[in-house]
Design a protein around this motif. Sequence first.
Motif, PDB file in Angstrom:
ATOM      1  N   LEU A 133      -3.337  19.278  68.968  1.00  0.00           N
ATOM      2  CA  LEU A 133      -4.769  18.999  69.123  1.00  0.00           C
ATOM      3  C   LEU A 133      -5.161  18.595  70.547  1.00  0.00           C
ATOM      4  O   LEU A 133      -6.336  18.681  70.902  1.00  0.00           O
ATOM      5  N   ASN A 134      -4.200  18.143  71.362  1.00  0.00           N
ATOM      6  CA  ASN A 134      -4.532  17.737  72.735  1.00  0.00           C
ATOM      7  C   ASN A 134      -4.332  18.869  73.736  1.00  0.00           C
ATOM      8  O   ASN A 134      -4.336  18.641  74.946  1.00  0.00           O
ATOM      9  N   PHE A 135      -4.155  20.111  73.243  1.00  0.00           N
ATOM     10  CA  PHE A 135      -4.049  21.280  74.113  1.00  0.00           C
ATOM     11  C   PHE A 135      -5.062  22.325  73.658  1.00  0.00           C
ATOM     12  O   PHE A 135      -5.403  22.394  72.469  1.00  0.00           O
ATOM     13  N   SER A 136      -5.497  23.156  74.603  1.00  0.00           N
ATOM     14  CA  SER A 136      -6.449  24.226  74.259  1.00  0.00           C
ATOM     15  C   SER A 136      -5.713  25.379  73.588  1.00  0.00           C
ATOM     16  O   SER A 136      -4.478  25.489  73.650  1.00  0.00           O
ATOM     17  N   GLY A 137      -6.485  26.277  72.969  1.00  0.00           N
ATOM     18  CA  GLY A 137      -5.884  27.438  72.323  1.00  0.00           C
ATOM     19  C   GLY A 137      -5.120  28.311  73.298  1.00  0.00           C
ATOM     20  O   GLY A 137      -4.029  28.806  72.994  1.00  0.00           O
ATOM     21  N   GLY A 138      -5.691  28.523  74.490  1.00  0.00           N
ATOM     22  CA  GLY A 138      -5.021  29.339  75.502  1.00  0.00           C
ATOM     23  C   GLY A 138      -3.726  28.706  75.981  1.00  0.00           C
ATOM     24  O   GLY A 138      -2.727  29.400  76.220  1.00  0.00           O
ATOM     25  N   GLN A 139      -3.734  27.379  76.142  1.00  0.00           N
ATOM     26  CA  GLN A 139      -2.506  26.687  76.564  1.00  0.00           C
ATOM     27  C   GLN A 139      -1.426  26.790  75.495  1.00  0.00           C
ATOM     28  O   GLN A 139      -0.260  27.052  75.801  1.00  0.00           O
ATOM     29  N   LEU A 140      -1.811  26.607  74.237  1.00  0.00           N
ATOM     30  CA  LEU A 140      -0.834  26.707  73.155  1.00  0.00           C
ATOM     31  C   LEU A 140      -0.263  28.120  73.072  1.00  0.00           C
ATOM     32  O   LEU A 140       0.934  28.304  72.812  1.00  0.00           O
ATOM     33  N   GLN A 141      -1.104  29.123  73.291  1.00  0.00           N
ATOM     34  CA  GLN A 141      -0.619  30.494  73.189  1.00  0.00           C
ATOM     35  C   GLN A 141       0.349  30.803  74.328  1.00  0.00           C
ATOM     36  O   GLN A 141       1.336  31.521  74.131  1.00  0.00           O
ATOM     37  N   ARG A 142       0.098  30.268  75.510  1.00  0.00           N
ATOM     38  CA  ARG A 142       1.042  30.478  76.616  1.00  0.00           C
ATOM     39  C   ARG A 142       2.350  29.737  76.365  1.00  0.00           C
ATOM     40  O   ARG A 142       3.428  30.221  76.752  1.00  0.00           O
ATOM     41  N   LEU A 143       2.291  28.584  75.709  1.00  0.00           N
ATOM     42  CA  LEU A 143       3.532  27.901  75.311  1.00  0.00           C
ATOM     43  C   LEU A 143       4.299  28.746  74.298  1.00  0.00           C
ATOM     44  O   LEU A 143       5.532  28.812  74.330  1.00  0.00           O
ATOM     45  N   ALA A 144       3.558  29.414  73.401  1.00  0.00           N
ATOM     46  CA  ALA A 144       4.205  30.278  72.412  1.00  0.00           C
ATOM     47  C   ALA A 144       4.877  31.472  73.092  1.00  0.00           C
ATOM     48  O   ALA A 144       5.953  31.915  72.675  1.00  0.00           O
ATOM     49  N   ILE A 145       4.254  31.991  74.153  1.00  0.00           N
ATOM     50  CA  ILE A 145       4.857  33.105  74.900  1.00  0.00           C
ATOM     51  C   ILE A 145       6.111  32.624  75.621  1.00  0.00           C
ATOM     52  O   ILE A 145       7.156  33.298  75.615  1.00  0.00           O
ATOM     53  N   ALA A 146       6.028  31.443  76.238  1.00  0.00           N
ATOM     54  CA  ALA A 146       7.206  30.870  76.910  1.00  0.00           C
ATOM     55  C   ALA A 146       8.335  30.654  75.911  1.00  0.00           C
ATOM     56  O   ALA A 146       9.508  30.920  76.209  1.00  0.00           O
ATOM     57  N   ARG A 147       7.993  30.170  74.734  1.00  0.00           N
ATOM     58  CA  ARG A 147       8.994  29.960  73.682  1.00  0.00           C
ATOM     59  C   ARG A 147       9.661  31.285  73.307  1.00  0.00           C
ATOM     60  O   ARG A 147      10.870  31.342  73.059  1.00  0.00           O
ATOM     61  N   ALA A 148       8.865  32.362  73.272  1.00  0.00           N
ATOM     62  CA  ALA A 148       9.388  33.670  72.870  1.00  0.00           C
ATOM     63  C   ALA A 148      10.325  34.255  73.926  1.00  0.00           C
ATOM     64  O   ALA A 148      11.358  34.845  73.583  1.00  0.00           O
ATOM     65  N   VAL A 149       9.983  34.101  75.211  1.00  0.00           N
ATOM     66  CA  VAL A 149      10.785  34.771  76.252  1.00  0.00           C
ATOM     67  C   VAL A 149      11.991  33.941  76.675  1.00  0.00           C
ATOM     68  O   VAL A 149      12.875  34.454  77.364  1.00  0.00           O
ATOM     69  N   LEU A 150      12.050  32.667  76.278  1.00  0.00           N
ATOM     70  CA  LEU A 150      13.235  31.864  76.589  1.00  0.00           C
ATOM     71  C   LEU A 150      14.454  32.508  75.918  1.00  0.00           C
ATOM     72  O   LEU A 150      14.435  32.806  74.736  1.00  0.00           O
ATOM     73  N   GLY A 151      15.496  32.727  76.667  1.00  0.00           N
ATOM     74  CA  GLY A 151      16.669  33.400  76.117  1.00  0.00           C
ATOM     75  C   GLY A 151      16.669  34.884  76.388  1.00  0.00           C
ATOM     76  O   GLY A 151      17.593  35.593  75.989  1.00  0.00           O
ATOM     77  N   ASN A 152      15.608  35.389  77.044  1.00  0.00           N
ATOM     78  CA  ASN A 152      15.534  36.784  77.486  1.00  0.00           C
ATOM     79  C   ASN A 152      15.730  37.786  76.345  1.00  0.00           C
ATOM     80  O   ASN A 152      16.660  38.600  76.362  1.00  0.00           O
ATOM     81  N   PRO A 153      14.853  37.785  75.339  1.00  0.00           N
ATOM     82  CA  PRO A 153      14.986  38.750  74.243  1.00  0.00           C
ATOM     83  C   PRO A 153      14.699  40.169  74.730  1.00  0.00           C
ATOM     84  O   PRO A 153      13.896  40.381  75.644  1.00  0.00           O
ATOM     85  N   GLY A 154      15.346  41.150  74.084  1.00  0.00           N
ATOM     86  CA  GLY A 154      15.141  42.537  74.490  1.00  0.00           C
ATOM     87  C   GLY A 154      13.911  43.166  73.870  1.00  0.00           C
ATOM     88  O   GLY A 154      13.399  44.167  74.374  1.00  0.00           O
ATOM     89  N   VAL A 155      13.432  42.594  72.753  1.00  0.00           N
ATOM     90  CA  VAL A 155      12.266  43.137  72.049  1.00  0.00           C
ATOM     91  C   VAL A 155      11.268  42.011  71.831  1.00  0.00           C
ATOM     92  O   VAL A 155      11.639  40.898  71.437  1.00  0.00           O
ATOM     93  N   LEU A 156       9.993  42.307  72.092  1.00  0.00           N
ATOM     94  CA  LEU A 156       8.934  41.311  71.947  1.00  0.00           C
ATOM     95  C   LEU A 156       7.914  41.850  70.942  1.00  0.00           C
ATOM     96  O   LEU A 156       7.434  42.979  71.077  1.00  0.00           O
ATOM     97  N   LEU A 157       7.594  41.034  69.927  1.00  0.00           N
ATOM     98  CA  LEU A 157       6.596  41.395  68.924  1.00  0.00           C
ATOM     99  C   LEU A 157       5.370  40.521  69.132  1.00  0.00           C
ATOM    100  O   LEU A 157       5.455  39.288  69.077  1.00  0.00           O
ATOM    101  N   LEU A 158       4.223  41.165  69.361  1.00  0.00           N
ATOM    102  CA  LEU A 158       2.987  40.431  69.627  1.00  0.00           C
ATOM    103  C   LEU A 158       1.997  40.710  68.500  1.00  0.00           C
ATOM    104  O   LEU A 158       1.607  41.866  68.284  1.00  0.00           O
ATOM    105  N   ASP A 159       1.605  39.651  67.809  1.00  0.00           N
ATOM    106  CA  ASP A 159       0.650  39.811  66.702  1.00  0.00           C
ATOM    107  C   ASP A 159      -0.746  39.457  67.207  1.00  0.00           C
ATOM    108  O   ASP A 159      -1.262  38.378  66.925  1.00  0.00           O
ATOM    109  N   GLU A 160      -1.352  40.383  67.969  1.00  0.00           N
ATOM    110  CA  GLU A 160      -2.709  40.191  68.524  1.00  0.00           C
ATOM    111  C   GLU A 160      -2.835  38.781  69.086  1.00  0.00           C
ATOM    112  O   GLU A 160      -3.623  37.952  68.619  1.00  0.00           O
ATOM    113  N   ALA A 161      -2.059  38.526  70.140  1.00  0.00           N
ATOM    114  CA  ALA A 161      -1.896  37.159  70.639  1.00  0.00           C
ATOM    115  C   ALA A 161      -3.114  36.602  71.359  1.00  0.00           C
ATOM    116  O   ALA A 161      -3.116  35.428  71.736  1.00  0.00           O
TER     117      ALA A 161
END
Length: 579
Positions: free
Chosen positions: A473-501
Amino acid sequence: MLASPTAGFGSLLPLLKPHRRRLAAGGVCMLIFVACWPLLAWLAGQLIPAIGAGDLDTVARCIGLALAVFLLQKAAQFGQDILLAGPALRVSQELRRSLFARLQTLQFGALEKLSAGDLTYRLTEDADRVGEVIYKTIQDTTPSALQLVVVLGYMVWLDWPLALATLLLAPLVALLVSSFGARVMGAAERSQKQVSELAGLLGEAINCLPLVRAFAAEPWLQKRFDTEINLHRQARYRTLKLLALQHPVVGFLEAAGILSVLLIGAWRIQAQGLNSQGFSSYVAALLMLIDPIAHLTTNFNELKQGQASLNRLRAIEAEPVEPPDRANPEALGAVRGELLLEGVSFGYEPSQPVLRGVDLKVEPGQLVALVGPSGAGKSTLFSLLLRFNTAQRGQVRIDGHDLACLRARELRQAVALVPQQSSVFSGTVAEAIAFGRPASAAEIRQAAQLANASGFIEALPQGYASRIEERGLNFSGGQLQRLAIARAVLGNPGVLLLDEATSALDAEAEEAVQMGLKQAMAGRTVLVIAHRLATVQQADQILVLERGTIVERGNHRQLMAAGGRYRELCERQFIHLQN
């Protein structure tokens, strides 16, 4: 709603095995505690006539011995309670832990049907009630039952005809208690179900209060809440009414039994089958039966309520779980990102397929967009790539490996998801990005930079150590979504699935997130579910899904020129060929 199978407390006995030594020590203390009761009854038999005769020496000696016995008994009771409390609490803890672990492995089709409020109630209130029953069974019910047996045995030794007359009332009391217990269990199950419904409504209401207020729907919500709490009150009242009726009925039988024993005892003394000291001991022993009988009656009712809670907890174990990894899974290795679906069909219900004969090949590094109406199978396709579900027909491959032959954990480290609604756990920013994975501070910063999140994170008062509140609640929607992207790319995955992010963001936030996505997608295979078609015009492939099948495929220009379903969707969003 989960069904409630019948589960016995005996199924929890294996959880007590690691605590055998502690239970044995507590059992010794319990035996000492119980053995003191007939000794105290014997001393009472010596004391009462001595008081009547004015024999002070005997009175003083009996009182001194009684005090010593009481001291020994209470010390044993303390040892019993403190030694047995630990194992009982451990069983409750292990039960809750194992059920939560089970919950994390449920098939998503089953999980999505369950109420979050109901599951929360089961793993908190129901688990606590089961733990209390286990503790009371070990610490109170067992010694009460032993006290009953030992004291009754002493009474039989004193005068078996009088003891036999006393025991004639026992079957009637037991029958009544059993009858009440069965009815209490049924009422408790209905009451607990109603509490679960109330918890589910509360969860929905708290999350949707802004929406309720925006639509001025407070009276409607209040009416629903009033209905639920009234149903809960009625269900709980039925349980309490049964308990209220049981206590006076059983209490009257106990009083009638004691008065009958006094009458029969007077007859036995007159017939010289029993002396006054023996009868005094017998009456003292009889009085010692009242407390354990009361405890057993109360605990039996709580056992039935606990049985209802245990049934509700065991219902979680009856739900289907993800299929386990195969015995000798293949090693995935470094992921290039080639995806292949051959004749893939899947349905959550066998008679209602969601995907039908889907064929798809994605080359490493390609950007593929999935478009189409809701229910077309786009999210289901993602669930198959993450092996949340397994294709019922056909094969899904990554770099030539059948997903069914891989370790699920290894696959999910190579295929990362950025959901439409970003969900983060409370904790620090660094913990939200790492998400339980071992990662250095440098790796976390690198992931944040790729997601275009490092700027706002480093501007926070405590940087990566800043706290995220519940639901972010203390972060904006855009900030949370960028944290979600950072969470996804940590570990260098070869495939990325984006659900209308970016669908839920304003223009400024979307620009920041799109920059993060562009950086995150570089060098990876990317599949994106797109509802706003303006965001996917640069995709290498665009797949149009309808009713579980791919009806069109190609790039933006090819599909627009074809004049089919994709062009129709684009024109509805004012997108034309020149774009």
